[in-house]
Design a protein around this motif. Structure first.
Motif, PDB file in Angstrom:
ATOM      1  N   LYS A 241       0.819  -1.223   0.000  1.00 27.51           N
ATOM      2  CA  LYS A 241       0.000   0.000   0.000  1.00 27.51           C
ATOM      3  C   LYS A 241       0.848   1.266   0.000  1.00 27.51           C
ATOM      4  O   LYS A 241       0.389   2.320  -0.441  1.00 27.51           O
ATOM      5  N   THR A 242       2.073   1.153   0.501  1.00 28.26           N
ATOM      6  CA  THR A 242       2.953   2.330   0.559  1.00 28.26           C
ATOM      7  C   THR A 242       4.017   2.288  -0.541  1.00 28.26           C
ATOM      8  O   THR A 242       5.143   2.752  -0.361  1.00 28.26           O
ATOM      9  N   ASN A 243       3.635   1.688  -1.683  1.00 32.52           N
ATOM     10  CA  ASN A 243       4.471   1.678  -2.896  1.00 32.52           C
ATOM     11  C   ASN A 243       5.797   0.952  -2.725  1.00 32.52           C
ATOM     12  O   ASN A 243       6.811   1.338  -3.321  1.00 32.52           O
ATOM     13  N   ARG A 244       5.795  -0.077  -1.893  1.00 41.65           N
ATOM     14  CA  ARG A 244       6.976  -0.942  -1.773  1.00 41.65           C
ATOM     15  C   ARG A 244       6.542  -2.369  -2.102  1.00 41.65           C
ATOM     16  O   ARG A 244       6.625  -3.276  -1.284  1.00 41.65           O
ATOM     17  N   LYS A 245       6.043  -2.522  -3.332  1.00 38.54           N
ATOM     18  CA  LYS A 245       5.381  -3.760  -3.730  1.00 38.54           C
ATOM     19  C   LYS A 245       6.281  -4.987  -3.612  1.00 38.54           C
ATOM     20  O   LYS A 245       5.868  -6.012  -3.065  1.00 38.54           O
TER      21      LYS A 245
END
Length: 279
Positions: A241-245
């Motif tokens: 969700k915090t762009n650290r997929k």
């Protein structure tokens, strides 16, 4: 010696430390000797201990039968809770009468388990709220880990019921407890996990991640794996969700490998189902 074992059982069942139980009654060292069967307490000390445990002397004496059916039942229910087998736990609770728990002054635990099952297994937040509120009302000891555990599940139930005001009140109770010096208990990681879920529900992802790390650290300090798989899974979800997929996917993969290695079949099944909904 059996009396000492009974006191220790009832104390740990309420998640009280020796220091907490002994406060205002006797020294911690004396209580320790009593629990070890090295010293016989006076009648006054026994009376005061019973008052603090919110039981009668008769209940204390009956608890001396450590292999009694009720003690075994409590152990079975706790094992089902720890293994996340909420289906069997729910069925077991409905096979036993509430009166059995009330006789042993343990109704708070009955309603706690029932509330958790209604929330996580039956997905009925309103029923969960009713039972967990009853568990709080019947909880004899205040500011304990058990009480905070109830608050943490009640918080999730209120969020699930879209009652943010009461949910935040429960969250505040959990935070107040954690801000005090407390000794680590086996179920402490659950409190951190539930708080993290609450913050994630409010889209406060960074704060949620902070509490997940605290939960993982708690597991490490206690040398315990309870809730560790869930903590890493939730961490993975929040990383995504915090762009650290990629980091998130690795955390989720690790959580499933860990739950499988630990033979947590119900946890593995739950996390596998949730992963399919993510990607």
């Amino acid at each position: 010696m059996e009396l000492g074992k009974s006191i220790k059982y009832l104390r740990t069942n309420l998640e009280l430390t020796q220091k907490q139980l002994a406060e205002g009654i006797c020294s911690q060292s004396l209580l320790s000797r009593v629990e070890q069967g090295l010293e016989i307490p006076s009648v006054i000390i026994v009376h005061n201990i019973c008052q603090k445990l919110d039981i009668t002397i008769d209940t204390l004496l009956s608890t001396s039968q450590l292999d009694s059916p009720f003690i075994q039942l409590k152990k079975e229910l706790q094992e089902l809770f720890l293994s996340h087998d909420f289906e069997t736990l729910y069925a077991s609770l409905h096979k036993k009468t509430l009166a059995l728990f009330e006789t042993h002054s343990q109704a708070t635990h009955y309603y706690f388990y029932l509330g958790v099952c209604e929330l996580l297994y039956k997905h009925h937040p309103q029923n969960a709220i009713q039972h967990l509120e009853e568990a709080l009302l019947l909880n004899a000891q205040r500011t304990t880990t058990h009480e905070t555990l109830i608050h943490s599940y009640l918080m999730l139930a209120y969020f699930e019921d879209n009652n943010d005001i009461n949910a935040l009140k429960q969250l505040n109770q959990c935070l107040l407890f954690l801000h005090k010096p407390v000794e680590a208990f086996p179920l402490m990681p659950t409190i951190y996990l539930n708080i993290a879920r609450a913050y994630a529900n409010q889209a406060e992802n960074l704060t949620a991640i902070e509490y997940l790390h605290l939960g993982i650290s708690c597991c490490q300090k206690q040398n315990s794996t309870f809730q560790l798989s869930h903590l890493f899974f939730e961490l993975g979800v929040l990383f995504i969700k915090t762009n650290r997929k990629q980091s998130g996917i690795r955390k989720i993969k690790f959580s499933l490998e860990l739950s499988s290695y630990l033979d947590e079949q119900f946890v593995t099944a739950d996390l596998t189902k949730r992963r399919k909904l993510l990607y």
